[in-house]
Write an enzyme that holds these catalytic residues in place. Sequence first.
Site, PDB file in Angstrom:
ATOM      1  N   HIS A  56       0.836  -1.217   0.000  1.00  0.00           N
ATOM      2  CA  HIS A  56       0.000   0.000   0.000  1.00  0.00           C
ATOM      3  C   HIS A  56       0.857   1.247   0.000  1.00  0.00           C
ATOM      4  O   HIS A  56       0.976   1.900   1.040  1.00  0.00           O
ATOM      5  CB  HIS A  56      -0.904   0.000   1.223  1.00  0.00           C
ATOM      6  CG  HIS A  56      -2.088   0.900   1.104  1.00  0.00           C
ATOM      7  ND1 HIS A  56      -2.064   2.228   1.460  1.00  0.00           N
ATOM      8  CD2 HIS A  56      -3.343   0.661   0.672  1.00  0.00           C
ATOM      9  CE1 HIS A  56      -3.258   2.761   1.277  1.00  0.00           C
ATOM     10  NE2 HIS A  56      -4.044   1.831   0.799  1.00  0.00           N
ATOM     11  N   PHE A  57       1.396   1.707  -0.895  1.00  0.00           N
ATOM     12  CA  PHE A  57       1.663   1.209  -2.244  1.00  0.00           C
ATOM     13  C   PHE A  57       3.169   1.220  -2.388  1.00  0.00           C
ATOM     14  O   PHE A  57       3.793   2.207  -1.993  1.00  0.00           O
ATOM     15  CB  PHE A  57       1.005   2.114  -3.277  1.00  0.00           C
ATOM     16  CG  PHE A  57      -0.486   2.224  -3.090  1.00  0.00           C
ATOM     17  CD1 PHE A  57      -1.318   1.217  -3.560  1.00  0.00           C
ATOM     18  CD2 PHE A  57      -1.048   3.302  -2.435  1.00  0.00           C
ATOM     19  CE1 PHE A  57      -2.700   1.314  -3.397  1.00  0.00           C
ATOM     20  CE2 PHE A  57      -2.425   3.397  -2.266  1.00  0.00           C
ATOM     21  CZ  PHE A  57      -3.255   2.405  -2.740  1.00  0.00           C
TER      22      PHE A  57
END
Length: 154
Positions: free
Chosen positions: A54-55
């Site tokens: 994420h991410f």
Amino acid sequence: MKEAPVIKLRELLNLLPHRYPFLLVDKVLSYDLEKRSIVAQKNVTINEPFFVGHFPEAPIMPGVLILESLAQAAGVLLGLVLENDRNKRLALFLGIQKAKFRHAVRPGDILTLSAEFSLISSKGGKASARACVGSQVAAEGELSFALVDKESLD
């Protein structure tokens, strides 16, 4: 208000049931039992497990985990209020109303978590909570909790 840091990690482990990787409060900076308020801190590092997905190219702390860190900070205050019943009762996060996400939280940020209860009863509580990075509000909302007997969870 008591001055910082009034509650460090070792004591937090006695007040919260959470453990790594889901313990999202590092220390309590101040609290006031009369005002039913608390200010805590989460140091957000690149080593957080959620940043793996994420991410990877632009890591951002998931909003739901910002809310969870607020709930944990508020849960610490409930644990302090319970004092003698702490080993028998547990605060469960019931929900959030009026949640707003206003600013991204990234690795290296220090997340300041504040909560003030408008209601604490034998059945639970309600608190206004806000997570900030510096002077910028990252997230805020109204949290609801239930207080349950630990034996009822077996």
